[in-house]
Design an enzyme around this catalytic site. Structure first.
Site, PDB file in Angstrom:
ATOM      1  N   HIS A 175       0.835  -1.112  -0.304  1.00 10.50           N
ATOM      2  CA  HIS A 175      -0.059  -0.179  -0.130  1.00 10.50           C
ATOM      3  C   HIS A 175       0.979   0.840  -0.075  1.00 10.50           C
ATOM      4  CE1 HIS A 175      -4.153  -1.627   0.989  1.00 10.50           C
ATOM      5  NE2 HIS A 175      -3.384  -3.341   1.050  1.00 10.50           N
ATOM      6  N   ASP A 383       3.611   9.491  -1.028  1.00 10.86           N
ATOM      7  CA  ASP A 383       1.634   8.754   0.112  1.00 10.86           C
ATOM      8  C   ASP A 383       1.748   7.426  -1.157  1.00 10.86           C
ATOM      9  OD1 ASP A 383       0.076   7.904   0.789  1.00 10.86           O
ATOM     10  OD2 ASP A 383      -0.605  10.625   1.640  1.00 10.86           O
TER      11      ASP A 383
HETATM   12  P1  ADQ Z   1      -3.076   6.288   4.981  1.00 11.99           P
HETATM   13  O1  ADQ Z   1      -1.549   6.533   4.658  1.00 11.99           O
HETATM   14  O2  ADQ Z   1      -3.952   6.429   6.220  1.00 11.99           O
HETATM   15  O3  ADQ Z   1      -3.082   5.085   4.147  1.00 11.99           O
HETATM   16  P2  ADQ Z   1      -4.883   7.388   2.914  1.00 11.99           P
HETATM   17  O4  ADQ Z   1      -5.278   6.273   2.156  1.00 11.99           O
HETATM   18  O5  ADQ Z   1      -5.302   9.163   2.630  1.00 11.99           O
HETATM   19  O6  ADQ Z   1      -3.784   7.661   4.042  1.00 11.99           O
HETATM   20  O7  ADQ Z   1      -5.987   6.673   4.061  1.00 11.99           O
HETATM   21  C1  ADQ Z   1      -6.443   7.616   5.031  1.00 11.99           C
HETATM   22  C2  ADQ Z   1      -7.805   6.735   5.216  1.00 11.99           C
HETATM   23  O8  ADQ Z   1      -8.595   7.029   6.730  1.00 11.99           O
HETATM   24  C3  ADQ Z   1      -9.288   7.449   4.312  1.00 11.99           C
HETATM   25  O9  ADQ Z   1      -9.747   6.601   3.957  1.00 11.99           O
HETATM   26  C4  ADQ Z   1      -9.989   8.910   5.550  1.00 11.99           C
HETATM   27  O10 ADQ Z   1     -11.205   8.824   5.068  1.00 11.99           O
HETATM   28  C5  ADQ Z   1      -9.541   8.269   6.646  1.00 11.99           C
HETATM   29  N1  ADQ Z   1      -9.206   9.117   8.085  1.00 11.99           N
HETATM   30  C6  ADQ Z   1      -8.489  10.342   7.513  1.00 11.99           C
HETATM   31  N2  ADQ Z   1      -8.476  11.436   8.882  1.00 11.99           N
HETATM   32  C7  ADQ Z   1      -9.620  10.312   9.337  1.00 11.99           C
HETATM   33  C8  ADQ Z   1     -10.123  11.299  10.922  1.00 11.99           C
HETATM   34  N3  ADQ Z   1      -9.570  12.433  10.938  1.00 11.99           N
HETATM   35  N4  ADQ Z   1     -11.917  10.460  11.238  1.00 11.99           N
HETATM   36  C9  ADQ Z   1     -11.615   9.997  10.208  1.00 11.99           C
HETATM   37  N5  ADQ Z   1     -11.615   8.970   9.248  1.00 11.99           N
HETATM   38  C10 ADQ Z   1      -9.801   9.589   8.164  1.00 11.99           C
HETATM   39  C11 ADQ Z   1      -2.116   4.241   3.469  1.00 11.99           C
HETATM   40  C12 ADQ Z   1      -1.187   4.644   2.237  1.00 11.99           C
HETATM   41  C13 ADQ Z   1      -2.550   5.360   1.151  1.00 11.99           C
HETATM   42  C14 ADQ Z   1      -3.028   4.848   0.313  1.00 11.99           C
HETATM   43  C15 ADQ Z   1      -3.726   3.718   1.595  1.00 11.99           C
HETATM   44  C16 ADQ Z   1      -4.852   2.777   0.628  1.00 11.99           C
HETATM   45  O11 ADQ Z   1      -0.224   5.693   3.239  1.00 11.99           O
HETATM   46  O12 ADQ Z   1      -1.272   6.189   0.219  1.00 11.99           O
HETATM   47  O13 ADQ Z   1      -3.506   5.648   0.071  1.00 11.99           O
HETATM   48  O14 ADQ Z   1      -2.780   3.023   2.645  1.00 11.99           O
HETATM   49  O15 ADQ Z   1      -3.626   1.776   0.043  1.00 11.99           O
END
Ligand code: ADQ
Length: 478
Positions: A175, A383
């Protein structure tokens, strides 16, 4: 080696594989919840939603940690999915999870943005926990099963499992980014990680660069034979593919259209003092996400007068994460210092210029906030993908809103209608924020239509379907 994202037309949507599937991830797809009848509730997140329908239709199984240390739990079934908990002790959480995974691999795989810790005790715990996963998988996977392993915490599992169960087809999806050789080769246990992953039939990456970096490391470190999208090593072939992960577009769209969300969105605007422009950031509080950068850019624009504090408000939601790791404590202190500094300088009584929430919100609240955001700032240094950018587009059923997106997020490959920016360039970041704030309505709408079309076409169900189809092909080619 030439690697492009898999063709979206190559699989029928929702096509479920016929062979039994077992998923392995650090966490189980459920969390403890004492308000439900069986004590478990589905974990939020696109991954779970994408995989559950397939698992249910194939009588699938999931192996992972409950999220609670020292929590020996018997296997149980939720919603048609058999869950096999892996018990992880408090000491192992510290060494395997917070230590090797999140203080060793995480920074190294994200451009070495922070110094990694390389510690033998952490590495040994990582091996031990990976072995526990492999043994459980070997014991429970039906003959000729498909096992799909997820992410950087479990990179040794494929080879460990293949050794015990050569009948199984093994896929792995990373990921996060896979780093270039120049960084990866710092890792004292680099050969073991490459060998672990080469136990797979298929390794999936978010971006083409992840796959080419991995192939270069396998070639340099293990003298593997590299073909087009395939690596031959010790008589075994491992295919490489690119599968950019996505979100459940229809679900987000439906939530955004609901009455409750519309009401909440308008309440949010009112509570913020009905500003002309709401700038929004939503991230885990991680140093990779560039939260400080965007706060500094916002502060500089207020200082120079290019943004008017009476017209613009910023909302930054930062989810608590990995709080035991020192780099995260430092990052939090710096962000909170910046919020205080900028608010102290530009706020008026009752009207702060930055609204900062160090909280985890419900998905409903998040979608309402996305709808309220006129300009979404997604500015990571690095990211894997960034799902927030995709959720923002899906939530904007009004067809309006501007996404400012770092070139260093995987999502930048697909979301070319965003205002793309190099976040390391202070002035470019400031200019892209001004461009977004001042963008003409026609251009905003045209760009948002492009973003929404792209996310809708490449949703998370398609992602899972394409990975499974490629894995089945890789097994046939073996
Ligand atoms: P993350 O680094 O966690 O994931 P991201 O892809 O942005 O980053 O996903 C975050 C998730 O958390 C989103 O679905 C969002 O809705 C949720 N989220 C964020 N802030 C929140 C809050 N305050 N309250 C509730 N929910 C919240 C890792 C990798 C990424 C990759 C994903 C999936 O780092 O690059 O996109 O896995 O493969």
């Amino acid at each position: 080696m030439k690697i492009a994202a898999d063709d979206p037309s190559s699989t029928a949507p929702g096509a479920a594989p016929i062979r039994p599937i077992v998923i392995a991830a650090n966490r189980l797809p459920v969390m403890r919840d004492n308000t439900t009848e069986n004590g478990w509730a589905p974990s939020p997140g696109g991954l779970v939603r994408a995989l559950l329908p397939m698992l249910r239709s194939s009588g699938g199984t999931w192996v992972g940690w409950t999220g609670t240390p020292d929590d020996p739990t018997e296997p149980f079934t939720v919603d048609g999915v058999d869950c096999y908990p892996i018990d992880i002790s408090a000491k192992e959480v510290e060494l395997y999870y917070e230590g090797f995974s999140n203080d060793g691999l995480w920074p190294l795989y994200h451009d070495a943005l922070r110094e990694s810790t390389y510690d033998i005790a952490q590495w040994e715990a990582y091996q031990r926990v990976n072995e526990r996963f492999a043994i459980t998988l070997a014991n429970i996977a039906p003959p000729n099963a498909i096992v799909w392993i997820h992410d950087y915490q479990l990179q040794l599992v494929p080879a460990m499992l293949r050794q015990q169960r050569p009948d199984i087809t093994i896929g792995f999806f990373l990921h996060i980014p896979f780093p270039p050789y120049e960084l990866f080769s710092r890792l004292p246990w680099r050969n073991e990680i490459i060998d672990g992953l080469l136990g797979c039939d298929l390794i999936g990456f978010q971006r083409p660069k992840g796959a080419t970096n991995f192939a270069a490391c396998a070639s340099q470190l293990r003298k593997s034979d590299i073909g087009e999208n395939v690596i031959h090593n010790a008589g075994h072939r491992t295919e490489l593919g690119v599968f950019p992960i996505s979100i459940d577009f229809a679900e987000v769209e439906e939530m955004a259209a609901g009455r409750a969300t519309r009401k909440l969105t308008s309440q949010i605007r009112t509570r913020l003092g009905d500003p002309e422009v709401i700038l929004l950031g939503v991230d885990r509080l991680d140093y990779t996400k560039g939260i400080g950068l965007r706060l500094r850019a916002f502060g500089a624009l207020l200082e120079s007068g290019e943004l008017d504090p009476e017209r613009c408000v910023m909302v930054q939601v930062a989810t608590p994460t990995r709080e035991a790791v020192e780099h995260y404590q430092d990052e939090r202190r710096e962000i909170e210092r910046l919020v205080g500094e900028i608010n102290g300088r530009f706020s008026r009584i009752g009207l702060p210029v930055i609204h900062y929430l160090y909280q985890t919100l419900s998905y409903d609240d998040l979608i309402a906030l996305y709808r309220a955001g006129d300009v979404m700032l997604v500015t990571p240094f690095r990211d894997g993908m960034n799902l927030v950018a995709k959720e923002y587009a899906a939530a904007h059923i009004d067809g309006d809103g501007v996404l400012v997106l770092s070139e260093f997020a995987g999502a930048a490959d697909e979301l070319t209608d965003a205002v793309l920016v190099n976040p390391h360039d202070d002035r470019a970041l400031q200019e892209s924020i001004v461009t977004a704030v001042e963008m003409h309505r026609h251009e905003r709408r045209a760009r948002m239509a492009g973003l929404r079309e792209q996310v809708k076409r490449m949703d998370v169900q398609g992602w899972a379907d394409r990975f499974y189809a490629a894995l089945a092909r890789a097994a046939e080619n073996q």
